[in-house]
Design an enzyme around this catalytic site. Structure first.
Site, PDB file in Angstrom:
ATOM      1  N   ARG A  22       0.879  -1.178   0.000  1.00 44.04           N
ATOM      2  CA  ARG A  22       0.000   0.000   0.000  1.00 44.04           C
ATOM      3  C   ARG A  22       0.911   1.221   0.000  1.00 44.04           C
ATOM      4  NH1 ARG A  22      -5.191   1.501   3.610  1.00 44.04           N
ATOM      5  NH2 ARG A  22      -6.039   0.140   1.989  1.00 44.04           N
ATOM      6  N   HIS A  42      -7.500   0.711  -6.255  1.00 47.59           N
ATOM      7  CA  HIS A  42      -7.659  -0.148  -5.072  1.00 47.59           C
ATOM      8  C   HIS A  42      -8.359  -1.444  -5.521  1.00 47.59           C
ATOM      9  CE1 HIS A  42      -7.750  -1.311  -1.006  1.00 47.59           C
ATOM     10  NE2 HIS A  42      -8.608  -0.460  -0.489  1.00 47.59           N
ATOM     11  N   GLN A  97     -10.138  -4.038  -3.090  1.00 47.47           N
ATOM     12  CA  GLN A  97     -11.413  -3.537  -2.568  1.00 47.47           C
ATOM     13  C   GLN A  97     -12.538  -3.817  -3.556  1.00 47.47           C
ATOM     14  OE1 GLN A  97     -12.074  -1.811   0.470  1.00 47.47           O
ATOM     15  NE2 GLN A  97     -14.125  -2.370  -0.184  1.00 47.47           N
ATOM     16  N   ASP A 115     -17.306   7.270  -1.114  1.00 48.81           N
ATOM     17  CA  ASP A 115     -16.042   7.091  -0.393  1.00 48.81           C
ATOM     18  C   ASP A 115     -15.743   8.410   0.306  1.00 48.81           C
ATOM     19  OD1 ASP A 115     -13.610   6.084   0.497  1.00 48.81           O
ATOM     20  OD2 ASP A 115     -12.593   6.245  -1.440  1.00 48.81           O
ATOM     21  N   CYS A 163     -16.299   1.630   0.957  1.00 46.79           N
ATOM     22  CA  CYS A 163     -15.164   0.744   1.273  1.00 46.79           C
ATOM     23  C   CYS A 163     -14.718   0.873   2.720  1.00 46.79           C
ATOM     24  CB  CYS A 163     -14.008   1.024   0.325  1.00 46.79           C
ATOM     25  SG  CYS A 163     -13.297   2.665   0.492  1.00 46.79           S
ATOM     26  N   ARG A 196     -13.434  -8.609   1.953  1.00 44.72           N
ATOM     27  CA  ARG A 196     -12.008  -8.371   1.685  1.00 44.72           C
ATOM     28  C   ARG A 196     -11.221  -9.641   1.994  1.00 44.72           C
ATOM     29  NH1 ARG A 196      -9.888  -3.205   1.697  1.00 44.72           N
ATOM     30  NH2 ARG A 196      -7.981  -4.286   1.093  1.00 44.72           N
TER      31      ARG A 196
END
Ligand code: CP
Ligand code: NVA
Length: 304
Positions: free
Chosen positions: A104, A131, A134, A222, A261, A289
């Protein structure tokens, strides 16, 4: 054998992505069943973090443990990478010790450079650009709630950020329509949008949350300020009309789901009654996830 990196949704074909979702579902349905995707004992995944995380960190750690492997967490500031060692040298060194690298970070080029120089699989656990893990969990979650996502209508409301970029790639690969409502200044990456449209993606961009949400099967948002964003005051001002509330949800299909998310900021991008209400599937997304990433790991390690 070619190393299987998981860098972005657009890097994989539709068949492989659908197989990953099916494998994730099988792993979820049969927890603890051996033989589905067992790693050789002592397999190790490095988890590299240049940004904070709760879900990604814990779900990858638990995923590796459930597959029979282990993890090592490397936080930026505690490594030589943080003191100027190159990404290429880091990739080559880690490949001599471990079986895979999850990263990440900020610049997407760091992930692609790691993959270029690593001889073990590299997994994108979020960059400023995308991402993908996700979105695999999100597709799985959508399909659990609403059936096949192909042909469905998804509304993205708010900042057209890294998560939105992965949704755009998914719209192309999984064949659903994506309507993005965002302020002009926070519009999708034009190169990515252009790619998606050329690939036949059904993607519309509007400044009207109402227009995007009309009859949608899922309404997605988000945070207004992503990790690394510095213009918090300006963003909050621009995004205020893009809050997902009950009025907006009422424009969507009556069985529409609300997706996020996480982490969420109640009162900013979404009201508490929506995210904590009956249409919300945000904790299923978080759980998935784990299952989606087990399938991704199994694919990277050639186990499924
Ligand atoms: N959704 C997500 O990636 O959460 P974390 O930042 O907690 O990992
Ligand atoms: N867009 C958010 C996602 C967090 C999981 C960020 O990059 O901070």
């Amino acid at each position: 054998m070619t190393v299987r990196h998981f860098l972005d949704i657009d890097a994989l074909d539709t068949g492989t992505l659908q197989e990953l979702i099916a494998n994730a579902r099988a792993l979820k349905d049969r927890p603890g069943e051996t033989g589905l995707a067992d790693l050789p004992p002592a397999s190790v995944l490095v988890l590299m973090f240049d940004k904070p995380s709760t879900r990604t960190r814990v779900s990858f750690d638990v995923a590796m443990r459930q597959l029979g492997g282990q993890t090592i967490v490397m936080n930026s500031g505690e490594t030589q990478l943080g003191r100027g060692e190159t990404v290429a040298d880091t990739a080559r060194v880690l490949s001599r010790y471990v079986d895979g690298i999850m990263v990440r970070t900020d610049a997407h080029s760091k992930v692609t450079e790691l993959a270029e120089f690593a001889s073990v699989p590299v997994i994108n656990g979020l960059t400023d650009r995308s991402h993908p893990c996700q979105i695999m969990a999100d597709i799985m979650t959508f399909e659990e709630a609403r059936g096949s996502i192909a042909g469905s209508r998804v509304a993205w409301i708010g900042d057209a950020n890294n998560v939105a970029n992965s949704w755009m790639q998914a719209a192309v690969r999984f064949g659903f329509s994506l309507r993005i409502a965002c302020p002009d200044d926070l519009s999708p990456d034009p190169v990515l949008l252009d790619w998606a449209l050329k690939e036949g993606g059904r993607i519309d961009v509007t400044q009207s949350p109402d227009e995007a949400t009309q009859d949608a099967d899922a309404v997605v948002t988000d945070v207004w300020v992503s990790m690394g964003d510095t213009d918090e005051v300006k963003r909050k001002e621009l995004l205020r009309p893009f809050q997902v509330d009950q009025r907006l949800m009422s424009l969507a299909d009556k069985d529409a789901i609300f997706m996020h998310c996480l982490p969420a900021h109640r009162g900013d991008e979404v009201t508490a009654d929506v995210i904590d209400g009956p249409q919300s599937v945000v904790f299923d997304e978080a759980e998935n996830r784990l299952h989606a990433q087990k399938a991704i790991l199994a694919w990277c390690f050639n186990l499924m």
